[in-house]
Enzyme design. Structure first.
Site, short mmCIF file in Angstrom:
data_model
loop_
_atom_site.label_atom_id
_atom_site.label_comp_id
_atom_site.label_asym_id
_atom_site.label_seq_id
_atom_site.Cartn_x
_atom_site.Cartn_y
_atom_site.Cartn_z
N LYS A 126 -40.87 28.36 1.95
CA LYS A 126 -39.48 28.62 2.46
C LYS A 126 -39.37 29.95 2.99
CE LYS A 126 -38.01 23.90 1.03
NZ LYS A 126 -37.04 22.97 0.90
N LYS A 207 -47.74 14.79 8.68
CA LYS A 207 -46.95 13.97 7.90
C LYS A 207 -45.72 13.55 9.80
CE LYS A 207 -45.80 12.80 4.48
NZ LYS A 207 -45.17 13.05 2.52
N LYS A 210 -38.53 14.87 10.01
CA LYS A 210 -37.46 15.07 11.01
C LYS A 210 -37.14 16.53 11.50
CE LYS A 210 -35.01 14.42 7.24
NZ LYS A 210 -35.17 14.42 6.18
#
Length: 345
Positions: A126, A207, A210
């Protein structure tokens, strides 16, 4: 002896093992979240003392508009309830409503080596994607450990991507117990299996997520029947027309996994039922099965999301129960680390 115990009305009830699991309020839950996590949580409610948190304090490690965070917090709760989490059998709370998560995180952070946090894979991933990184992102795993340990959880259902954070929670529990005295259970991670690897409909080697930019890649649990059918009919398949799971057929294998999970049927039985029928017929059947599983969830969600008073009541009652447990844990921690008890308590 068991007969005597069962007939004794004064016998103390046997304490259930504690389950703690949380989700960030990041908007809509997708099919992989539902099958790999929430549906399994629903089945745990009779056998465990369940704490389900909406971790809004974790959510602000990445900048977020306040109005969006409030909206998504309610939406997360409404989806929990629509998917079968029952506030009469579980404690559902917003993390920021409980005094003690951040307080315990400070105590645990004082035991946690800085290098251990800097080596966290999620932090490094991140941090690379942001121009500026707040300290909260680095400290996130310590707060997660506090979320778990403040309820003395025995079992923590998490995704595979949280395994490293769970190891830190276990390390910190053991270190606190060694440094002071036995206080915390050493929590066990429960890594989801069923539905945990639902893949993208447009890239079956990744995978379902969202954050996927392709609107056809992800099925959300509050999608309409028409939206679900459109996405499944547009799903990437493979060359040929045989409905069979195989490494060289990731598209069809993914659709078989979805069908198997939502309909509770073995993959081999599904393959036999669609032998010689082709992809078109099979996709329609997959869509029918997913719609049958999710449409009651969506209908219930639509009822709940407009009933703010009901959602506030669930949060209030869940927070009251969670706070009682958190207070007991904090009292032990304060005493053991040597904090002077405040006057009037």
């Amino acid at each position: 002896m068991s007969i005597v115990t069962e007939q004794n009305p004064d016998a103390a009830p046997v304490a259930k093992p504690v389950v703690l699991t949380c989700a960030q309020p990041t908007g809509r839950l997708h099919l992989g979240n539902y099958l790999g996590a929430v549906a399994n949580w629903e089945r745990m409610q009779d056998d465990y003392e369940c704490y389900f948190g909406v971790v809004d304090q974790h959510a602000i490690t990445i900048p977020k508009q306040p109005a969006t965070l409030r909206r998504d917090t309610y939406a997360c709760l409404a989806q929990y309830l629509a998917a079968g989490i029952d506030p009469a059998r579980s404690h559902i709370f917003a993390q920021s409503h409980i005094h003690g998560h951040t307080e315990l995180a400070w105590v645990l952070g004082c035991l946690c080596p800085l290098g251990q946090l800097e080596r966290m894979t999620q932090f490094k991933d991140k941090a690379r994607k942001q121009e500026s990184v707040g300290a909260g992102l680095l400290y996130y795993p310590v707060l997660m450990a506090a979320d778990i340990l403040i309820y003395n959880a025995n079992l923590v259902p998490v995704g595979e991507d949280q395994r490293q954070h769970m190891e830190l929670a276990r390390d910190l529990a053991e270190k606190f117990n060694r440094t002071y005295s036995p206080t915390f259970n050493i929590p066990e991670a429960s890594i989801g299996v069923s539905g945990a690897r639902i893949m993208s409909l447009q890239n079956p080697n990744a995978k379902m997520s969202k954050s996927d930019p392709d609107p056809l890649a992800t099925i959300y649990i509050i999608d309409t029947p028409n939206e679900i059918r459109k996405k499944i009919l547009a799903a990437v398949t493979d060359s040929g027309s045989e409905v069979r799971a195989a490494p060289e057929k990731p598209g069809i294998t993914n659709l078989l996994s979805i069908f198997s999970a939502v309909a509770a049927l073995p993959t081999a039985e599904i393959e036999a039922n669609f032998a010689g029928k082709g992809y078109g017929v099979f996709k329609q059947a997959v869509a029918d099965a997913v719609i049958a599983r999710l449409d009651p969830v969506r209908t219930r969600y639509e009822e709940l999301i407009h009933d703010t008073a009901r959602l506030d009541t669930v949060f209030k009652e869940g927070a009251a129960a969670a706070q009682r447990t958190a207070n007991r844990t904090l009292a032990k921690v304060h005493r053991k680390v040597g904090f002077v008890q405040p006057m009037g308590k």
